[in-house]
Design a protein around this motif. Structure first.
Motif, short mmCIF file in Angstrom:
data_model
loop_
_atom_site.label_atom_id
_atom_site.label_comp_id
_atom_site.label_asym_id
_atom_site.label_seq_id
_atom_site.Cartn_x
_atom_site.Cartn_y
_atom_site.Cartn_z
N GLY A 193 6.26 5.66 0.14
CA GLY A 193 6.60 5.56 -1.29
C GLY A 193 7.10 4.53 -2.00
O GLY A 193 7.30 4.21 -3.25
N ASP A 194 8.02 3.72 -1.16
CA ASP A 194 8.82 2.54 -1.31
C ASP A 194 8.14 1.35 -1.47
O ASP A 194 8.55 0.16 -2.06
CB ASP A 194 10.22 2.46 -0.52
CG ASP A 194 10.94 3.36 -0.83
OD1 ASP A 194 10.99 4.47 -1.78
OD2 ASP A 194 12.03 3.61 0.24
N TRP A 195 6.92 1.54 -1.06
CA TRP A 195 6.13 0.18 -1.20
C TRP A 195 4.55 0.62 -1.34
O TRP A 195 4.06 1.62 -1.16
CB TRP A 195 6.10 -0.41 0.09
CG TRP A 195 5.70 0.04 1.44
CD1 TRP A 195 6.34 1.11 2.17
CD2 TRP A 195 4.43 0.00 2.11
NE1 TRP A 195 5.58 1.66 3.24
CE2 TRP A 195 4.50 0.93 3.14
CE3 TRP A 195 3.23 -0.79 1.85
CZ2 TRP A 195 3.36 1.09 4.01
CZ3 TRP A 195 2.28 -0.73 2.64
CH2 TRP A 195 2.34 0.14 3.79
N SER A 196 3.76 -0.39 -1.77
CA SER A 196 2.45 0.06 -1.94
C SER A 196 1.74 -1.19 -1.48
O SER A 196 2.14 -2.44 -1.44
CB SER A 196 2.09 0.07 -3.36
OG SER A 196 2.49 -0.92 -4.14
N GLU A 197 0.16 -1.18 -1.08
CA GLU A 197 -0.51 -2.25 -0.63
C GLU A 197 -1.47 -2.92 -1.75
O GLU A 197 -1.87 -2.09 -2.57
CB GLU A 197 -1.55 -1.95 0.46
CG GLU A 197 -2.45 -2.88 1.13
CD GLU A 197 -2.94 -2.59 2.35
OE1 GLU A 197 -3.72 -3.20 2.78
OE2 GLU A 197 -2.82 -1.42 2.80
N PRO A 198 -1.42 -4.04 -2.11
CA PRO A 198 -2.27 -4.66 -3.05
C PRO A 198 -3.77 -4.19 -2.85
O PRO A 198 -4.22 -3.87 -1.91
CB PRO A 198 -2.12 -6.07 -2.94
CG PRO A 198 -0.83 -6.56 -2.07
CD PRO A 198 -0.79 -5.16 -1.18
N GLY A 199 -4.50 -3.97 -4.02
CA GLY A 199 -5.73 -3.58 -4.02
C GLY A 199 -6.75 -4.27 -3.25
O GLY A 199 -6.27 -5.52 -3.24
N ASP A 200 -7.77 -3.74 -2.93
CA ASP A 200 -8.81 -4.55 -2.43
C ASP A 200 -9.39 -5.67 -3.20
O ASP A 200 -9.90 -6.71 -2.63
CB ASP A 200 -9.86 -3.76 -1.92
CG ASP A 200 -9.38 -2.73 -0.84
OD1 ASP A 200 -8.47 -2.82 -0.22
OD2 ASP A 200 -10.05 -1.45 -0.72
#
Length: 227
Positions: free
Chosen positions: A151-158
């Motif tokens: 929850g502290d990071w997220s992956e850029p969208g496809d």
């Protein structure tokens, strides 16, 4: 063509597309915030440049800052009762700093030229780009899965464009300032993917061995802006 923009020297490197919240309390930057809000500064855009280690822009001028920076676009501003501001910005365009003006306004301004990405000579094999994007994303997941809590990071969208991907992957990771600056200055988006994958793999290896991440510049500063 050259342009003149306000400058905000910081002990970090702002990447295009990355979020940058700031707490503004120094008088000159309060004035900059007012000028951004009222439209005195066009497009609500100012330049963020990283301070060189051991230097102060107030003392060293242009020599105290890296020559390539990134504009920050004001998205939101909240004025506090005592006149301070909490603002939210996002990284915009890269620029090269040509000259510094410390006299015209209470805050520093700079003459800059903007730095778009260059198109690789002869083009690039789309299969190679796809492979590099996948490898960079995998290195990002491996690093963040070790360094951060869920929850502290997220992956850029496809659908993230190739030109933006490396900058967004680097934003989640506590890379040393010199590495972040090198990524900012790289104008070949394919080579930038190679570099960010290498850097994230290296940092993941350090995490495994040392269980530590780099201290951001400014932890032991020589002299910095109050902001």
């Amino acid at each position: 063509m050259a342009a003149t923009i306000p400058l905000f020297p910081l002990g970090t490197v702002l990447m295009p597309g990355a979020a940058l919240p700031l707490h503004i309390f120094e008088p000159r930057y309060r004035q900059l915030t007012v000028d951004l809000i009222t439209g005195t500064v066009p497009d609500k855009e100012f330049g963020v440049v990283a301070v060189r280690e051991g230097h102060s822009p107030d003392r060293s001028g242009a020599a105290g800052m890296h020559r390539v920076g990134c504009t920050a676009v004001l998205l939101d501003a909240r004025r506090l009762p005592d006149g301070r501001y909490d603002i939210v910005t996002r990284g915009g365009r890269r620029f090269r700093l040509l000259d510094v003006d410390r006299e015209s306004r209470s805050y520093m301004c700079g003459t800059v030229e903007f730095l778009p990405d260059r198109t690789p000579t002869g083009g690039t094999d789309p299969r190679l780009v796809t492979m590099l994007e996948g490898a960079a994303r995998a290195a990002h997941r491996s690093y963040c899965g070790t360094a951060w809590r869920a929850g502290d990071w997220s992956e850029p969208g496809d659908d993230t464009p190739t030109a933006e991907l490396a900058h967004l992957l680097a934003e989640d990771c506590l890379l040393p300032l010199a590495d972040r600056q090198d990524l900012l200055e790289q104008t070949d988006p394919v080579q930038r993917l190679r570099e960010v994958r290498r850097l994230l793999a290296r940092e993941r290896g350090l995490l495994d061995r040392l269980r530590a991440v780099p201290a951001p510049q400014g932890t032991f500063p020589d002299e910095q802006s109050l902001n």
